[in-house]
Design a protein around this motif. Sequence first.
Motif, PDB file in Angstrom:
ATOM      1  N   THR A 109     -15.322 -43.449  26.472  1.00  0.00           N
ATOM      2  CA  THR A 109     -14.857 -43.221  27.845  1.00  0.00           C
ATOM      3  C   THR A 109     -15.120 -41.789  28.305  1.00  0.00           C
ATOM      4  O   THR A 109     -15.449 -41.539  29.472  1.00  0.00           O
ATOM      5  CB  THR A 109     -13.359 -43.528  27.963  1.00  0.00           C
ATOM      6  OG1 THR A 109     -12.645 -42.795  26.964  1.00  0.00           O
ATOM      7  CG2 THR A 109     -13.092 -45.009  27.805  1.00  0.00           C
ATOM      8  N   THR A 110     -14.958 -40.833  27.398  1.00  0.00           N
ATOM      9  CA  THR A 110     -15.240 -39.449  27.784  1.00  0.00           C
ATOM     10  C   THR A 110     -16.737 -39.158  27.806  1.00  0.00           C
ATOM     11  O   THR A 110     -17.186 -38.241  28.504  1.00  0.00           O
ATOM     12  CB  THR A 110     -14.559 -38.472  26.811  1.00  0.00           C
ATOM     13  OG1 THR A 110     -15.018 -38.718  25.470  1.00  0.00           O
ATOM     14  CG2 THR A 110     -13.040 -38.641  26.859  1.00  0.00           C
ATOM     15  N   SER A 114     -18.022 -41.701  31.159  1.00  0.00           N
ATOM     16  CA  SER A 114     -17.337 -41.694  32.463  1.00  0.00           C
ATOM     17  C   SER A 114     -17.901 -40.570  33.332  1.00  0.00           C
ATOM     18  O   SER A 114     -17.973 -39.405  32.895  1.00  0.00           O
ATOM     19  CB  SER A 114     -15.828 -41.492  32.270  1.00  0.00           C
ATOM     20  OG  SER A 114     -15.188 -41.372  33.527  1.00  0.00           O
ATOM     21  N   GLU A 167     -15.534 -37.522  33.982  1.00  0.00           N
ATOM     22  CA  GLU A 167     -15.015 -36.763  32.848  1.00  0.00           C
ATOM     23  C   GLU A 167     -15.798 -35.471  32.694  1.00  0.00           C
ATOM     24  O   GLU A 167     -17.030 -35.454  32.726  1.00  0.00           O
ATOM     25  CB  GLU A 167     -15.146 -37.593  31.568  1.00  0.00           C
ATOM     26  CG  GLU A 167     -14.340 -37.039  30.405  1.00  0.00           C
ATOM     27  CD  GLU A 167     -12.848 -37.054  30.687  1.00  0.00           C
ATOM     28  OE1 GLU A 167     -12.253 -35.961  30.727  1.00  0.00           O
ATOM     29  OE2 GLU A 167     -12.279 -38.157  30.895  1.00  0.00           O
ATOM     30  N   THR A 168     -15.077 -34.352  32.583  1.00  0.00           N
ATOM     31  CA  THR A 168     -15.717 -33.033  32.498  1.00  0.00           C
ATOM     32  C   THR A 168     -15.937 -32.570  31.074  1.00  0.00           C
ATOM     33  O   THR A 168     -16.761 -31.703  30.808  1.00  0.00           O
ATOM     34  CB  THR A 168     -14.843 -31.995  33.217  1.00  0.00           C
ATOM     35  OG1 THR A 168     -13.552 -31.958  32.602  1.00  0.00           O
ATOM     36  CG2 THR A 168     -14.713 -32.347  34.693  1.00  0.00           C
ATOM     37  N   VAL A 212      -8.137 -35.133  29.323  1.00  0.00           N
ATOM     38  CA  VAL A 212      -8.999 -36.181  29.870  1.00  0.00           C
ATOM     39  C   VAL A 212      -8.638 -36.368  31.340  1.00  0.00           C
ATOM     40  O   VAL A 212      -7.476 -36.249  31.734  1.00  0.00           O
ATOM     41  CB  VAL A 212      -8.837 -37.501  29.098  1.00  0.00           C
ATOM     42  CG1 VAL A 212      -9.351 -37.380  27.685  1.00  0.00           C
ATOM     43  CG2 VAL A 212      -7.394 -37.958  29.076  1.00  0.00           C
ATOM     44  N   SER A 213      -9.638 -36.642  32.167  1.00  0.00           N
ATOM     45  CA  SER A 213      -9.406 -36.765  33.603  1.00  0.00           C
ATOM     46  C   SER A 213      -9.777 -38.127  34.164  1.00  0.00           C
ATOM     47  O   SER A 213      -9.338 -38.494  35.256  1.00  0.00           O
ATOM     48  CB  SER A 213     -10.201 -35.685  34.349  1.00  0.00           C
ATOM     49  OG  SER A 213     -11.582 -35.757  33.999  1.00  0.00           O
ATOM     50  N   SER A 214     -10.575 -38.904  33.437  1.00  0.00           N
ATOM     51  CA  SER A 214     -10.988 -40.210  33.955  1.00  0.00           C
ATOM     52  C   SER A 214      -9.878 -41.238  33.750  1.00  0.00           C
ATOM     53  O   SER A 214      -9.067 -41.142  32.826  1.00  0.00           O
ATOM     54  CB  SER A 214     -12.261 -40.671  33.259  1.00  0.00           C
ATOM     55  OG  SER A 214     -12.028 -40.901  31.877  1.00  0.00           O
ATOM     56  N   ALA A 226     -10.232 -43.145  30.315  1.00  0.00           N
ATOM     57  CA  ALA A 226      -9.773 -42.393  29.154  1.00  0.00           C
ATOM     58  C   ALA A 226      -8.256 -42.331  29.109  1.00  0.00           C
ATOM     59  O   ALA A 226      -7.635 -42.421  28.031  1.00  0.00           O
ATOM     60  CB  ALA A 226     -10.364 -40.994  29.178  1.00  0.00           C
TER      61      ALA A 226
END
Length: 575
Positions: A320-321, A324, A327-328, A353-355, A358
């Motif tokens: 996911t990271t 995505s 995701e940074t 995590v920002s998404s 995630a």
Amino acid sequence: MCSRIARKTKQEFCKEDTVWERWVRKVFVGTAGRSATYTGRLHSVDTEGVAGRLLVALPLFTQDHAHHLSQLLGADVGDHIFLLAITSTDFLDFLPLVHFPLLNQATVAHIKGERVMLWEFYQAGPDGERRHNYMGGWPLRGQSHQALKATLKEDVVSRRTNLTGLHIRCLTLKYSPFLLVQELDDGTLRLSGWMGDLWQEVQSRTNFTYNCVYPEDGNWGKLQNEGGADGGGGGTWNGMIGELVAGLADVIVAPMDHTFQRSTVVDFCFGFTSLRYKLVLRRPTSQSYMWTNYTREFEAEVWVVIALFLIGVAFLVFCTTRFSPSETHVVTLGEALLMTLGSFCRQSTSLNVSSGAARAVMSIIYLTTTLLFVYYTCFLISNLTVSSVSPPFTSLQGVYDDGTYDLGYMKSTSINEVFQFAQDGIYRLVWQHLVEPAYAYLPRDDATGIERALAERYVHLIDETNFLTEYADHCDLLMLPNAYHVTPTTFAVSKGSPLRRVLNHHLTQLRETGIFMKYWHKWLPKQAHCPSRKVLTACTLTNVMTAFLQLLGFSVLAFTILAVEIYISRKHKVK
């Protein structure tokens, strides 16, 4: 008197018309009803096809008649043949020529004038004193045939209560609380215990004498080299059954279990109690789980699922990271694995995590590891602080599945047939994999089996009552609740012996009058007094040994890795 064998009915009789002939005909009509045999000379009786019970009348006037009566009494004519010996002379002169077995079904009708007197005779043994019972006297023209009819309906054993002169040879083995044996100075054995007291009660009521001995090989009785599961096809018996079959004894006074094989060679009295065989093992302690205190909270399969879960969600975090678009920061697979393991141990993480994907995965990790952690710590805390340890299994199936325990029982007992002749199921599996390979090492008695249970990883099958009597206060032993063999147990006699009916009659009387329960309460096992093990205790070194060993092991691993890293770093600097 008719001189030939003839079958008579209500309409067909002999033609003689003496007073006692008319009485005999009345007896046949009133007693036999449908049919009977009336004969003056009888060499054999064909009982095949006879419906119900057969009444056989024969004269007793001469020595020749007495010999014929003796031949009939000595023949095996079954319980449905009744003999009526008719006489009007001084028949006592002929009696020394006749042997009356203990349970013979012969009645002597002495007709004197216009009266008939009914007598019965019996001898407790081949050379025993002849005893008689006077049944009563009635007018010939009265209801004397009704008295005879009532006599035939009553079991003769109820009137053969005086067995003076009969000496019984018995075999016995100690088995608490049913049978206890005391060896006297003169070499004889004194019996006590529940069954021993019942035996003494029967002896006091009938006045026979007895002498009990141990079987030569000390066994209960098992068919050796059997030719088949049904006991056929040859083979010899050992133990008490073998000596009884060989005619070395008359009765077994011990809790002898009923089995099909045994019933083919001996007769059992009615089963007046049952034995319930249960599993007994050494009671587990905290030391039993010294190396598994921190892993037995979950079954092995659960630990595998947890490991797969941690690896799976770590891979999800990485994916996911990694893929995505919102995701940074990409979390490496190693960071994800470390994060999920830390979450299981309730450790926080510095990863951001920002998404949405995630964060959903992180929520799954958090909820699942929280539940696992709560269950694990609750079990661990109670295990370390409360001294109450569960057994490693609770059933016969559990013993088989565990695979680390041996299982056995006392040799030459009825339990052997249960396992050996089981066609399928857990009993067959236990026989094939646990019992048969170690059959030569089965304990000779329960005491040896209990010693093995205390010293080894061994489970012993033993009767519940016997265990509660002998070992209830032995708090290091644990008896599991389920019974795996319940069988009636009682005395045994030689095949076809009249003692079976005699013992059954008196034992039934003892049961109906409450003597059974009186003696049972006398020998009832007392309640155990083991202290409760569910108490709070301080953690011992045994409880936490695994944790310290793990700490030491990981410390050594960490320093080893550190040494490898330093070595690699210096090698790169040199280059």
